[in-house]
Design an enzyme around this catalytic site. Sequence first.
Site, PDB file in Angstrom:
ATOM      1  N   SER A 127       1.786   1.598  45.868  1.00  0.00           N
ATOM      2  CA  SER A 127       1.787   0.312  45.172  1.00  0.00           C
ATOM      3  C   SER A 127       1.139  -0.772  46.018  1.00  0.00           C
ATOM      4  O   SER A 127       1.265  -0.787  47.232  1.00  0.00           O
ATOM      5  CB  SER A 127       3.206  -0.131  44.825  1.00  0.00           C
ATOM      6  OG  SER A 127       3.143  -1.403  44.202  1.00  0.00           O
ATOM      7  N   LYS A 182       8.171   5.397  42.093  1.00  0.00           N
ATOM      8  CA  LYS A 182       7.037   4.517  41.750  1.00  0.00           C
ATOM      9  C   LYS A 182       7.082   4.122  40.272  1.00  0.00           C
ATOM     10  O   LYS A 182       6.795   2.981  39.911  1.00  0.00           O
ATOM     11  CB  LYS A 182       5.702   5.211  42.078  1.00  0.00           C
ATOM     12  CG  LYS A 182       4.463   4.426  41.623  1.00  0.00           C
ATOM     13  CD  LYS A 182       4.351   3.119  42.364  1.00  0.00           C
ATOM     14  CE  LYS A 182       3.353   2.087  41.931  1.00  0.00           C
ATOM     15  NZ  LYS A 182       2.408   2.201  40.923  1.00  0.00           N
ATOM     16  N   HIS A 185       9.573   1.499  39.874  1.00  0.00           N
ATOM     17  CA  HIS A 185       8.966   0.288  40.470  1.00  0.00           C
ATOM     18  C   HIS A 185       8.127  -0.415  39.414  1.00  0.00           C
ATOM     19  O   HIS A 185       8.189  -1.637  39.250  1.00  0.00           O
ATOM     20  CB  HIS A 185       8.102   0.673  41.681  1.00  0.00           C
ATOM     21  CG  HIS A 185       7.130  -0.398  42.117  1.00  0.00           C
ATOM     22  ND1 HIS A 185       5.969  -0.685  41.418  1.00  0.00           N
ATOM     23  CD2 HIS A 185       7.148  -1.265  43.162  1.00  0.00           C
ATOM     24  CE1 HIS A 185       5.324  -1.664  42.012  1.00  0.00           C
ATOM     25  NE2 HIS A 185       6.019  -2.040  43.077  1.00  0.00           N
ATOM     26  N   ASN A 186       7.336   0.355  38.670  1.00  0.00           N
ATOM     27  CA  ASN A 186       6.477  -0.256  37.655  1.00  0.00           C
ATOM     28  C   ASN A 186       7.282  -0.808  36.486  1.00  0.00           C
ATOM     29  O   ASN A 186       6.917  -1.839  35.914  1.00  0.00           O
ATOM     30  CB  ASN A 186       5.441   0.760  37.153  1.00  0.00           C
ATOM     31  CG  ASN A 186       4.285   0.886  38.127  1.00  0.00           C
ATOM     32  OD1 ASN A 186       4.475   0.729  39.327  1.00  0.00           O
ATOM     33  ND2 ASN A 186       3.102   1.176  37.629  1.00  0.00           N
ATOM     34  N   GLU A 189       8.381  -3.948  37.701  1.00  0.00           N
ATOM     35  CA  GLU A 189       7.184  -4.820  37.697  1.00  0.00           C
ATOM     36  C   GLU A 189       6.977  -5.416  36.295  1.00  0.00           C
ATOM     37  O   GLU A 189       6.740  -6.624  36.155  1.00  0.00           O
ATOM     38  CB  GLU A 189       5.984  -3.965  38.125  1.00  0.00           C
ATOM     39  CG  GLU A 189       4.623  -4.627  38.047  1.00  0.00           C
ATOM     40  CD  GLU A 189       3.497  -3.624  38.398  1.00  0.00           C
ATOM     41  OE1 GLU A 189       3.572  -2.988  39.471  1.00  0.00           O
ATOM     42  OE2 GLU A 189       2.553  -3.476  37.605  1.00  0.00           O
TER      43      GLU A 189
HETATM   44  C1  6PG Z   1       1.087  -1.140  41.684  1.00  0.00           C
HETATM   45  C2  6PG Z   1       0.827  -1.295  40.218  1.00  0.00           C
HETATM   46  C3  6PG Z   1      -0.292  -0.417  39.790  1.00  0.00           C
HETATM   47  C4  6PG Z   1      -0.922  -0.877  38.493  1.00  0.00           C
HETATM   48  C5  6PG Z   1      -0.038  -0.733  37.310  1.00  0.00           C
HETATM   49  C6  6PG Z   1      -0.538  -1.512  36.137  1.00  0.00           C
HETATM   50  O1  6PG Z   1       2.227  -0.918  42.003  1.00  0.00           O
HETATM   51  O2  6PG Z   1       0.146  -1.276  42.470  1.00  0.00           O
HETATM   52  O3  6PG Z   1       1.971  -0.964  39.498  1.00  0.00           O
HETATM   53  O4  6PG Z   1       0.146   0.891  39.836  1.00  0.00           O
HETATM   54  O5  6PG Z   1      -1.261  -2.199  38.625  1.00  0.00           O
HETATM   55  O6  6PG Z   1      -0.028   0.621  36.957  1.00  0.00           O
HETATM   56  O7  6PG Z   1       0.153  -1.053  35.050  1.00  0.00           O
HETATM   57  P1  6PG Z   1      -0.130  -1.495  33.589  1.00  0.00           P
HETATM   58  O8  6PG Z   1      -1.606  -1.308  33.335  1.00  0.00           O
HETATM   59  O9  6PG Z   1       0.693  -0.578  32.765  1.00  0.00           O
HETATM   60  O10 6PG Z   1       0.268  -2.923  33.496  1.00  0.00           O
END
Ligand code: 6PG
Length: 471
Positions: A127, A182, A185-186, A189
Amino acid sequence: MKSNIAVIGMGVMGSCLALNMANHNFKVAVYNYTPDLTEAFVKNHPHDNITAFYDVKSLAEGMTRPRKFFIMVTAGKAVDSVIESLLPYLDKEDIIMDGGNSFFKDTQRRYEYVTSKGFKYFGVGVSGGEEGALNGPALMPGGNKESYKEIKEVLEAISAKAEDGKPCCTYIGENGAGHYVKMVHNGIEYADMQLIAEAYLLLKHVGGYENSQIADIFNEWNQGELNSFLIGITADIFKEKDDLGEGELVDKILDSAGQKGTGRWTSLAALEQGVNTSIMTSACNARNISSFYEKRQQLAASGLKKVLPVEIDADFVEDVRRSLYTAKIAAYAQGLALYKSASETYDWHLNLGDIASIFRAGCIIQARFLNNITNAYQQEPNLDNLIENEFFAEKVKNNQQCLRKIVAKAILAGVPVPAFANAISYIDGLSTKVVGANLIQAQRDYFGAHTYKRIDREGSFHHQWQKHFDR
Ligand code: 6PG
């Protein structure tokens, strides 16, 4: 001189990771399925520690043992293809790592497959986007535990370092554990981003603040307990002028959010675990509904919505700030509860304190309050829910009335705040004695003889319900 590690996949993320490794004095072999990207990479980034390869056999021959391959290609079939292309050249103890956003069940399958061939496999959550990959991402390696010692040095060296100097990388668990961590984590996010977007809607459409004022507000919030990467970039975004017209760029960006799927996976995985991740799910749904852009414009113009007046008092901005902080606690509580449940299901022995600790820098959700989460799990490693920890319980107690007020105001004003609303519902759901499930059980027993338990005696009961209602 042989290479210590290979990066396979010379897209943006792979290139940045290769440079990061080379800058940390590892000898890096780079390879891409098509030669063009490799040629462009070594031309644009000549580096003494980097050697380009154009076929897998030479790549494998050019590496020290055990060989370490770091695959950074688009998640999905491409990962399987790269694995197949490597297998004929591998020796026992060689290690394949997949750094993409792979679905954890694919990683579990690949782990079984590669391990059954006698080699080692890691799914590594990465990430931090492009900048993180180059200067220090958060890394979540999951795979063969005894082989972690072989990759620890390089992964910890290239990872971000938290304020206390600790690397934002730690062994997560067997098979798909790294990619699961991960994925969630998303999900967090998504929740974080949605909560910030809702705070913005409130400030702009209920509070009536201008973009420049909103930039200042986020900037100020970033100096305190809300300090985080996402709040920081949000303050920047509101300042950015439109380079093609008047005003700020943010107002010219189409109000329709994309998603690649990891947030959705988190919600699906949570349902599978029977864990409530309503804030993350509401963030996915908010992106879904945002994508019906034309429909929303039509219905907005149709007069369907009828709103009520809202009073804005002097505490409004502070109430939004406290609401955001409280809702953020609830979102992380949901993510951590999912980790705890999945850890038991898959026997991963996840260390939630360590996970919070590696999120402190490098990754997209890095935030000051991850120090508090780290401390909470250091104090109570088996903590059931984050909001039970003394520090966070106190915050929730002190701030929740602001969240109630703000959600109520948003609803009166017709401003959609699904993540905020789900946050207060989650807190209420967890801290309310009676949630109406007695009635659900009565209904289930009425129409399906599904039985119910009683509060005053042991056992399962079925009742012959009086059927006054005639369908
Ligand atoms: C990270 C982000 C990365 C990416 C996302 C975007 O941790 O660096 O999460 O993996 O920016 O996958 O996800 P979306 O396109 O679903 O918003």
